[in-house]
Design a protein around this motif. Structure first.
Motif, PDB file in Angstrom:
ATOM      1  N   ALA A  59       0.837  -1.210   0.000  1.00 50.67           N
ATOM      2  CA  ALA A  59       0.000   0.000   0.000  1.00 50.67           C
ATOM      3  C   ALA A  59       0.869   1.257   0.000  1.00 50.67           C
ATOM      4  N   GLU A  60       1.894   1.246   0.844  1.00 51.91           N
ATOM      5  CA  GLU A  60       2.768   2.420   0.924  1.00 51.91           C
ATOM      6  C   GLU A  60       3.545   2.612  -0.376  1.00 51.91           C
ATOM      7  N   GLU A  61       4.047   1.522  -0.914  1.00 53.92           N
ATOM      8  CA  GLU A  61       4.792   1.605  -2.175  1.00 53.92           C
ATOM      9  C   GLU A  61       3.892   2.132  -3.296  1.00 53.92           C
ATOM     10  N   MET A  62       2.662   1.642  -3.328  1.00 62.09           N
ATOM     11  CA  MET A  62       1.737   2.051  -4.383  1.00 62.09           C
ATOM     12  C   MET A  62       1.451   3.548  -4.319  1.00 62.09           C
ATOM     13  N   ILE A  63       1.146   4.034  -3.131  1.00 63.16           N
ATOM     14  CA  ILE A  63       0.797   5.453  -3.010  1.00 63.16           C
ATOM     15  C   ILE A  63       1.971   6.340  -3.396  1.00 63.16           C
ATOM     16  N   LYS A  64       3.151   5.956  -2.962  1.00 65.42           N
ATOM     17  CA  LYS A  64       4.336   6.757  -3.315  1.00 65.42           C
ATOM     18  C   LYS A  64       4.589   6.720  -4.820  1.00 65.42           C
ATOM     19  N   TYR A  65       4.382   5.540  -5.394  1.00 67.39           N
ATOM     20  CA  TYR A  65       4.541   5.404  -6.846  1.00 67.39           C
ATOM     21  C   TYR A  65       3.580   6.340  -7.570  1.00 67.39           C
ATOM     22  N   LEU A  66       2.333   6.344  -7.119  1.00 69.81           N
ATOM     23  CA  LEU A  66       1.313   7.162  -7.787  1.00 69.81           C
ATOM     24  C   LEU A  66       1.631   8.640  -7.697  1.00 69.81           C
ATOM     25  N   ILE A  67       2.056   9.060  -6.527  1.00 68.74           N
ATOM     26  CA  ILE A  67       2.389  10.475  -6.349  1.00 68.74           C
ATOM     27  C   ILE A  67       3.576  10.852  -7.240  1.00 68.74           C
ATOM     28  N   ASP A  68       4.594  10.018  -7.238  1.00 67.09           N
ATOM     29  CA  ASP A  68       5.757  10.288  -8.088  1.00 67.09           C
ATOM     30  C   ASP A  68       5.362  10.310  -9.562  1.00 67.09           C
ATOM     31  N   TYR A  69       4.496   9.354  -9.914  1.00 67.27           N
ATOM     32  CA  TYR A  69       4.103   9.246 -11.323  1.00 67.27           C
ATOM     33  C   TYR A  69       3.332  10.494 -11.767  1.00 67.27           C
ATOM     34  N   ALA A  70       2.426  10.950 -10.918  1.00 67.05           N
ATOM     35  CA  ALA A  70       1.655  12.152 -11.268  1.00 67.05           C
ATOM     36  C   ALA A  70       2.571  13.370 -11.371  1.00 67.05           C
ATOM     37  N   MET A  71       3.522  13.482 -10.448  1.00 67.10           N
ATOM     38  CA  MET A  71       4.426  14.641 -10.491  1.00 67.10           C
ATOM     39  C   MET A  71       5.305  14.614 -11.743  1.00 67.10           C
TER      40      MET A  71
END
Lengths: 476, 476
Positions: free
Chosen positions: B259-271
């Motif tokens: 869950a933590e990895e996914m959320i960080k991935y998503l935030i990085d991806y959007a940025m």
């Protein structure tokens, strides 16, 4: 130790390495060889048990579908068709599967039987292959559109409008089903319902996708759509997934080009991502074909057919030309068609199949249908008789894509809605797209399960979606 | 000439090249400068009209939201903040937008007003930015799971089972709403309904996703879910999209890590994918914050907050520890909390906010909740009091993810269902997953609009989905 997925192990596992694998027993033979599967690939990992040093009790529990955790060492395999196997050093049963009760023993079950076991059927080779191919196609769709700069748009599922103006819909409600509130006119008073008005499940996201196209340029939807049609066929579902791209500044030719490019991309992507699953499905398809009478068998195998579609241009012709071709055809002249062939009729499956499978032997895109048999929103051609519609017809499937250029002219659109009794009040916002900054635009709809059917070679649409919904059938 | 998208042009357009661009007029000033937008980017292309050689009639029609097609030559821009502009050689109005009628003039409209114009609001800077970020997050989700070998699974929307055992559901039906067929017992006879039994819109695909996990290993859903709760808040929708990964052989720690990895991935991806949209939203957020009283303003700007979440480990603690922390806190001691803080209660928003925003100043994962306040399917811990649940709490949002290890033991699961009055007959297939080859497994649910809210910094969930559905509100 963290588990390694069998797919990774079979591809990259190094001889001598210690690994942990977890999965379900497919078969256990000679009291020694476990065929282990974890769903990451259609292939099993052979795990070799040292049966002399393993308790009889444990060996007895290695039954089909038992879940196990295995620690062991990777060895070069002596068996055929596999690079490696694993020598079991530690074996733990995570969950038993009593062979007297477990319904899916390692023999061939009918697809009908498997449908009743939709909670267990993904453990079979055929269904796991279908689900992995379905996954690749879904990802392929997002990848294709993403690379082209399309915006993925979630259009509403619950809606007060009915895009097609046709098709039975499912009502969505929270009012008392037994004693609905009635208004003064004696009718159901939907003001008391959750949304304050009658609503239904969407049959298409197209009209809302047009909102997106008229601002963001290129958009697509990928979501569930619903038809409450009482048809129990191998081609229809009450709940299915649709992809609906909608593009500003596209005319009908652009639209056809995109549809053809997309389908070829998807087929290539599935072949590239799922070679082993498709090889298995290819063999299954060949066996199925053998059970048919010679004259009904397909000329091409599954993989041959996919490659053929990918490699060849789709045939493009107008509806009017298609009618001429059909009327010149042998079956027409010999009176073999059941339904009439004349300008103005909707083509039947037999006609579409003739065009695709006999005349052109490849996918066909028919365009410019009579306006009477198409929806109100399609762009009216100058001839006053036809609309800028397109249907993509596929062998064995029939219509896989339907689309059109949209009518962007407000007056023409309003006139057509009047002629076809489409209520304008509900669609005020759709009309305003033509009132403010209208522009030519086009789009189409791809029934997702139809492309999954085509790529997997499965025969029934209920076998390409995990939990099919059909009349009198909403289990799981 | 084929049109070039403005995003490509601004990035790669070569000085001197002839191009065609199509889009909508944002503004037209000094009778010379068109700010043209086509939705591919938040940035406008400046198109310079030779007003001396353009008819007055045409110039008058260059109003906000008029659709135009422009042919011209790319020039180096003299203006600030833009590399290039286009010298207009041919200008065609595709669709007018009468300034006396078009509701979205180039001034700041309230988000409430824009909601009523959901068919036009994607033409605004703020909403087009939100939709592009939403698109990037959706693709990021598929990309993340695809790269990890997860299978995307479409779980049913129409279902007879209610995963949460809680939450009001929408009924789906085709029977006569006014005069429903009644059985001998005087109750509605659902045998006559489309599916032959009462069905509703799914509140979660989790239970069906577990079917997938117990065969394919790692799966995820991404589809619409529905709650018929009569709550008109800025955090709730009647129709929203959920992502529900479900993983065989995962325990609670694996689950939290994912869950933590996914959320960080998503935030990085959007940025990474939407720097300009997020820069715009960052400024919008800063302006919004300025309108709040000093003591209510967020400490970090939007982009700072995203970077902070991406760069720092989430705080992990048990529910029991959280209760202790809260009881030691200043607001508790000063009697500032409205709701009680004692072991066994469900935490309120004020408590979650204290933990996230005051105590730890970062996302918090709470685990091991009292079993009484969690669902029947969660794995029972050895203490007999708690379950292996996890909630991920975010600043400004509250719960963004809820998940758990699942109870894989048949007897324990059945006992818990009995205690909680969950009907076993309906869930026979769910129980069979524990009967045949059961294995430890875990999963969680991410409310998609919640992460879009967080990443865009928008304040109301109705502004991050194209067509929000809420009580008495199902327009478009």
């Amino acid at each position: 130790m963290r588990r390694t997925k069998i797919k990774d192990l079979l591809a990259h596992g190094e001889i001598g390495a210690k690994v942990t694998v977890k999965g379900w027993v497919r078969t256990f033979r000679s009291n020694r060889f476990i065929a282990l599967n974890d769903g990451s690939t259609i292939n099993n990992l052979q795990a070799v048990v040292d049966f002399e040093n393993t308790s009889e009790d444990l060996l007895k529990r290695l039954t089909t579908s038992a879940a196990v955790s295995i620690e062991g060492t990777i060895l070069e395999s002596q068996g055929k068709g596999q690079r490696i196997e694993i020598e079991v050093e530690n074996l733990e049963i995570l969950g038993d599967a009593d062979p007297d009760e477990y319904p899916l023993q390692p023999k061939k079950h009918s697809l009908e039987f498997l449908r009743e076991k939709a909670h267990l059927r993904p453990r079979t080779q055929v269904m796991s292959a279908v689900y992995r191919v379905r996954n690749a196609l879904a990802y392929g769709i997002h990848k294709f559109f993403n690379e082209k700069g399309f915006v993925y748009m979630h259009t509403p599922i619950i809606t007060g409008s009915d895009a097609e103006g046709a098709g039975e819909t499912f009502r969505v409600s929270t009012i008392d089903p037994k004693n609905p509130p009635l208004g003064e006119d004696g009718e159901v008073d939907y003001k008391e319902d959750f949304f304050g008005k009658p609503v239904n499940l969407s049959v298409s996201g197209q009209l809302e996708a047009e909102v997106g196209a008229m601002a963001l340029g290129d958009v697509y939807t990928f979501g569930p759509t619903f038809r409450a049609e009482n048809s129990n066929t191998s081609r229809h579902l009450a709940e299915f997934w649709m992809i609906e791209p909608e593009m500003a500044f596209y005319d009908l030719v652009d639209n056809m080009d995109l549809a053809e490019e997309m389908i070829k991309y998807l087929i290539d992507y599935a072949m590239e991502q799922c070679p082993e699953d498709l090889e298995f499905l290819n063999q299954r398809y060949a066996q199925e074909e053998k059970t048919k009478p010679q004259n009904q068998r397909a000329e091409l195998g599954l993989l041959e057919r996919l490659k053929f579609v990918s490699d060849n241009n789709f045939e493009r012709l107008t509806y009017t030309e298609a009618i001429e071709v059909l009327r010149r055809s042998k079956p027409f002249k010999k009176g073999k068609f059941k339904y009439p062939v004349e300008w103005g009729v909707d083509l039947s499956s037999e006609h579409e199949r003739y065009l695709v499978e006999k005349e052109y032997k490849k996918p066909v895109i028919l365009t410019d249908y009579p306006k009477e048999i198409k929806s109100f929103y399609m762009k009216q051609n100058e001839d006053g008789k036809t609309v800028a519609a397109m249907d993509v017809l596929f062998p064995g499937i029939g219509e896989i894509i339907g689309g059109s250029q949209r009518e962007e002219n407000l007056e023409k659109l309003v006139k057509r809605m009047e002629e076809m009794d489409v209520p304008q009040e509900e669609l005020w916002w759709y009309l305003e797209l033509r009132k403010f900054g209208t522009a030519p635009h086009s789009g189409f709809g791809l029934g997702f399960e139809r492309i999954v059917l085509f790529v997997t070679g499965m025969g029934n649409i209920r076998d390409v979606i995990p939990f099919p919904r059909a009349p009198k059938s909403a289990d799981f």
